[in-house]
Motif scaffolding. Structure first.
Motif, mmCIF file in Angstrom:
data_model
loop_
_atom_site.group_PDB
_atom_site.id
_atom_site.type_symbol
_atom_site.label_atom_id
_atom_site.label_comp_id
_atom_site.label_asym_id
_atom_site.label_seq_id
_atom_site.Cartn_x
_atom_site.Cartn_y
_atom_site.Cartn_z
ATOM 1 N N VAL A 116 0.887 -1.172 0.000
ATOM 2 C CA VAL A 116 0.000 0.000 0.000
ATOM 3 C C VAL A 116 0.922 1.218 0.000
ATOM 4 C CG1 VAL A 116 -1.757 1.305 1.242
ATOM 5 C CG2 VAL A 116 -1.846 -1.201 1.215
ATOM 6 N N PRO A 117 0.881 2.037 -1.039
ATOM 7 C CA PRO A 117 1.823 3.156 -1.122
ATOM 8 C C PRO A 117 1.537 4.254 -0.106
ATOM 9 C CG PRO A 117 0.266 3.221 -2.953
ATOM 10 C CD PRO A 117 0.002 1.950 -2.205
ATOM 11 N N ASP A 118 2.593 4.998 0.214
ATOM 12 C CA ASP A 118 2.481 6.194 1.050
ATOM 13 C C ASP A 118 2.341 7.433 0.164
ATOM 14 O OD1 ASP A 118 3.054 4.973 3.737
ATOM 15 O OD2 ASP A 118 4.882 4.399 2.664
ATOM 16 N N ILE A 119 2.997 7.374 -0.983
ATOM 17 C CA ILE A 119 2.988 8.464 -1.963
ATOM 18 C C ILE A 119 2.669 7.854 -3.321
ATOM 19 C CG2 ILE A 119 4.397 10.224 -3.124
ATOM 20 C CD1 ILE A 119 6.155 10.185 -0.512
ATOM 21 N N MET A 120 1.767 8.487 -4.040
ATOM 22 C CA MET A 120 1.426 8.010 -5.383
ATOM 23 C C MET A 120 1.759 9.079 -6.411
ATOM 24 S SD MET A 120 -2.134 5.946 -4.714
ATOM 25 C CE MET A 120 -2.587 5.979 -6.431
ATOM 26 N N LEU A 121 2.579 8.724 -7.384
ATOM 27 C CA LEU A 121 2.843 9.576 -8.530
ATOM 28 C C LEU A 121 1.752 9.244 -9.551
ATOM 29 C CD1 LEU A 121 6.701 9.019 -8.775
ATOM 30 C CD2 LEU A 121 5.465 10.783 -7.491
ATOM 31 N N VAL A 122 1.004 10.253 -9.964
ATOM 32 C CA VAL A 122 -0.215 10.025 -10.729
ATOM 33 C C VAL A 122 -0.093 10.590 -12.142
ATOM 34 C CG1 VAL A 122 -2.713 10.408 -10.740
ATOM 35 C CG2 VAL A 122 -1.497 10.197 -8.555
ATOM 36 N N PRO A 123 -0.377 9.775 -13.163
ATOM 37 C CA PRO A 123 -0.401 10.295 -14.529
ATOM 38 C C PRO A 123 -1.707 11.063 -14.762
ATOM 39 C CG PRO A 123 -1.067 8.005 -14.537
ATOM 40 C CD PRO A 123 -0.709 8.345 -13.112
ATOM 41 N N LEU A 124 -1.716 11.907 -15.765
ATOM 42 C CA LEU A 124 -2.929 12.660 -16.043
ATOM 43 C C LEU A 124 -2.923 13.178 -17.471
ATOM 44 C CD1 LEU A 124 -1.920 15.896 -15.829
ATOM 45 C CD2 LEU A 124 -1.886 15.273 -13.431
ATOM 46 N N ALA A 125 -4.110 13.573 -17.910
ATOM 47 C CA ALA A 125 -4.247 14.185 -19.234
ATOM 48 C C ALA A 125 -4.187 15.710 -19.115
ATOM 49 C CB ALA A 125 -5.552 13.747 -19.883
ATOM 50 N N ALA A 126 -4.845 16.262 -18.081
ATOM 51 C CA ALA A 126 -4.868 17.709 -17.870
ATOM 52 C C ALA A 126 -4.996 17.989 -16.373
ATOM 53 C CB ALA A 126 -6.040 18.335 -18.627
ATOM 54 N N PHE A 127 -4.602 19.204 -15.963
ATOM 55 C CA PHE A 127 -4.705 19.596 -14.557
ATOM 56 C C PHE A 127 -4.957 21.085 -14.474
ATOM 57 C CE2 PHE A 127 -0.304 20.480 -15.592
ATOM 58 C CZ PHE A 127 -0.019 21.646 -14.890
ATOM 59 N N ASP A 128 -5.461 21.514 -13.304
ATOM 60 C CA ASP A 128 -5.542 22.944 -13.021
ATOM 61 C C ASP A 128 -4.754 23.220 -11.740
ATOM 62 O OD1 ASP A 128 -7.220 22.451 -10.777
ATOM 63 O OD2 ASP A 128 -9.041 22.916 -11.887
ATOM 64 N N ARG A 129 -4.578 24.495 -11.410
ATOM 65 C CA ARG A 129 -3.717 24.874 -10.286
ATOM 66 C C ARG A 129 -4.325 24.576 -8.927
ATOM 67 N NH1 ARG A 129 0.834 27.254 -11.715
ATOM 68 N NH2 ARG A 129 1.208 28.087 -9.640
ATOM 69 N N THR A 130 -5.589 24.152 -8.875
ATOM 70 C CA THR A 130 -6.192 23.800 -7.587
ATOM 71 C C THR A 130 -6.040 22.314 -7.282
ATOM 72 O OG1 THR A 130 -8.400 23.395 -8.495
ATOM 73 C CG2 THR A 130 -7.895 25.663 -7.819
#
Length: 193
Positions: A116-130
């Motif tokens: 069970v991870p403590d930190i997850m690096l997450v892929p994405l298509a788009a993001f906003d600053r919030t």
């Protein structure tokens, strides 16, 4: 784009087109820049950091993962168990034997230990600053965060190219916000939003 506000589908398509337009050299330089920069939080020895196997033109987390492993992190990669199910994470290192999973994405073999991870690096298509993200529409990460955050605190770090930023993601109540977004140019701390 439809109406006054772009839909998630519109935003995803535009951000992916910008991401796809990056050269291989720009992608490698971005991944190296992120790996060389200070990570936004302290990673304790033995903490599990889950990354992902990049597909298509996704930001490659492997240089960052290897840098975190040199600081003592245990690494993991996701396994897609089934459609509409949370992800499972198996221990990974650059020498781990990999197999193609259900979606054709490389993942550790079934004999790799589950974590069970403590930190997850997450892929994405788009993001906003919030800290809102648009994924690929399958909901794997939202379901995974919902399940795992009932067990413990998990920090979500989105990895993206700066060209994937949009003004605002039309978020729904079940959409999980990222704690940080890391691009080749900056680290955005979204926890105060």
């Amino acid at each position: 784009m439809t109406g006054l506000s772009p839909t998630k589908r519109d935003l995803r398509a535009a951000a992916l087109a910008r991401r796809d337009a990056l050269t291989t050299q720009q992608r490698f330089a971005a991944a190296d820049a992120v790996a060389a920069r200070a990570f936004p939080l302290e990673v304790a020895s033995g903490q599990a950091v889950a990354g992902y196997s990049p597909i298509r033109s996704e930001f490659d987390p492997r240089p960052l993962m290897e840098a975190l492993a040199r600081r003592g992190a245990r690494l993991a990669l996701p396994v897609i168990v089934a459609r509409d199910q949370p992800l499972l994470f198996r221990i990974w290192s650059p020498s781990t034997a990999m197999v193609r999973g259900q979606m054709g994405i490389f993942e550790p073999a079934a004999d790799a230990p589950v974590v069970v991870p403590d930190i997850m690096l997450v892929p994405l298509a788009a993001f906003d600053r919030t800290g809102h993200r648009i994924g690929y529409g399958a909901g794997h990460y939202d379901r995974t965060f919902e399940q795992l955050r009932r067990m413990k605190t998990i920090v979500a770090v989105g990895l993206a190219f700066s060209v994937q930023q949009v003004a605002a993601v039309p978020a729904l109540p079940h959409d999980v916000r990222l704690d940080y977004i890391v691009t080749e140019h900056q680290t955005i701390d979204t926890r105060g939003h």
